[in-house]
Design a protein around this motif. Structure first.
Motif, short mmCIF file in Angstrom:
data_model
loop_
_atom_site.label_atom_id
_atom_site.label_comp_id
_atom_site.label_asym_id
_atom_site.label_seq_id
_atom_site.Cartn_x
_atom_site.Cartn_y
_atom_site.Cartn_z
N HIS A 1 -8.37 55.19 23.94
CA HIS A 1 -9.36 56.26 24.10
C HIS A 1 -10.22 56.01 25.33
O HIS A 1 -10.45 56.92 26.14
CB HIS A 1 -10.24 56.35 22.85
N ALA B 1 -7.53 61.47 24.33
CA ALA B 1 -8.41 62.29 23.49
C ALA B 1 -7.92 62.33 22.05
O ALA B 1 -8.71 62.55 21.12
CB ALA B 1 -8.50 63.71 24.04
N ILE C 1 -5.44 60.31 19.12
CA ILE C 1 -4.71 59.09 18.76
C ILE C 1 -3.75 59.46 17.64
O ILE C 1 -4.17 59.93 16.56
CB ILE C 1 -5.66 57.98 18.28
N CYS D 1 -15.32 55.68 17.85
CA CYS D 1 -15.16 56.70 18.91
C CYS D 1 -14.89 58.06 18.26
O CYS D 1 -14.57 58.14 17.08
CB CYS D 1 -14.02 56.33 19.87
N ALA E 1 -12.52 60.23 19.10
CA ALA E 1 -11.17 60.75 19.38
C ALA E 1 -10.67 61.56 18.19
O ALA E 1 -11.07 61.32 17.03
CB ALA E 1 -10.21 59.59 19.65
N PRO F 1 -12.39 64.39 23.80
CA PRO F 1 -12.00 64.84 22.45
C PRO F 1 -12.52 66.23 22.12
O PRO F 1 -11.79 67.06 21.56
CB PRO F 1 -12.62 63.77 21.55
#
Ligand code: KMH
Ligand code: ZN
Length: 311
Positions: free
Chosen positions: A41, A46, A48, A78, A80, A294
């Motif tokens: 990330h 953006a 996973i 994060c 993401a 993201p």
């Protein structure tokens, strides 16, 4: 088409195709998968794409506790978009494959749009330090069909609709697009679609430019030019980056990661998922594109955000 735009980079961090003997870089434990996802990330991914593995042996598993540990661990660090697999590994039932969506209600999950032979067996003959399960797993694909019957597709669609999970439609061959059109016509999968063209699996379409363009044009005839968002996951090297380049030129997004490819150059194995993401981001820059954040990815694909997830 070629105007600078935010491009969604997806990183497929561990998967169920590559086996630990092929590369020490493949993250196996929840902690390693989480760390690798965060690094990916930070390098520009953006989204996973997540599988989980037995922490002891590295064998693919559908264990819900491991999925929860990984999803929570990444989400704590994060923002993401987290996209677990419903494809799983070769020995999993559909019940096992969809449980992560039923129980954890992720923003996105993969939706495999048809059945096909999934041949990993040529790898079994390589001179690698395979564990017993690895060689059996690979050799077992000589007689394996990745099953996604219409009954299976109906079930996965219903599970995702009930969970509020956006399907990323994994399309490996052109016929899968007609399966998808059938599901859309019946109202079982909602538009706008997010399609991932996955090319280069032995048993499905090849990772070749003209095959990608043919499948893209077929999707445009079925769902309208600009009527869907799409990405490309080329399997292996250099396919992963060759098809990523084509995708960038034609308005698509890109997927990279150790699930699909272990090399960062012809002569160099990737040391991490971040290595592969960094190369993808450099490719974006050649075309004046930036990696999407993201939230930009959520806006581009049409995601509701992570507030409704179950983890
Ligand atoms: N490993 C890719 C070839 C899924 O996980 O549902 C396919 C894939 C699909 O990632
Ligand atoms: Zn996967």
């Amino acid at each position: 088409m070629s105007e600078p735009r935010p491009v969604v980079v997806t990183c497929a961090v561990t998967g169920a195709m590559t086996v630990p003997a092929q590369s020490k870089a493949i993250p196996l434990t929840p902690g390693d998968i989480i760390a690798s996802a965060i690094e990916a990330h930070e390098a520009g991914a953006a989204i996973i794409h997540i599988h989980v593995r037995d922490p002891e042996t590295g064998a693919p598993t559908a264990d819900l506790g491991l999925f929860r540990e990984v999803l929570v661990g990444i989400r704590e660090r994060c923002d993401a978009v987290l996209q677990p697999t419903t494809g799983g590994g070769t020995s999993m039932t559909l019940d096992e494959r969809v449980r992560v969506v039923e129980e954890l209600r992720p923003e996105m999950a993969t939706f495999n749009a048809g059945s096909f032979n999934f041949g990993l067996f040529p790898l079994a003959g390589r001179d690698l330090p395979f564990q017993e399960w690895e060689r059996a797993y690979l050799e077992g694909t000589r007689d394996y069909v990745f099953r996604n019957t219409f009954a299976d597709l109906e079930r996965v669609a219903a599970v995702m609709t009930a969970a509020g999970t956006k399907p990323e439609i994994e399309v490996y061959d052109v016929g899968h697009l007609y399966n998808l059109a059938h599901l859309v016509d019946r109202g079982l999968v909602a538009e706008p679609l997010q399609i991932q063209f996955v090319l280069g699996v032995l048993g499905a379409n090849a990772a070749e430019v003209d095959q990608l363009v043919h499948m893209l044009r077929t999707a445009e005839r079925l769902f309208g030019v600009g009527g869907f968002t799409w990405s490309v996951a080329g399997v292996g090297y250099p396919a992963e980056y060759q098809l990523a380049a084509v995708s960038l030129m034609l308005g698509g997004h890109v997927r990279v990661g150790l699930e699909d490819n272990l090399r960062v150059r012809r002569t160099a194995a990737a040391d991490s998922n971040a290595d592969l993401v960094e190369k993808a981001v450099a490719l974006l820059a050649f075309f004046d594109h930036e990696p999407a954040t993201p939230d930009e990815a959520r806006q581009i694909i049409g995601l509701a955000g992570a507030h409704s997830v179950g983890f």
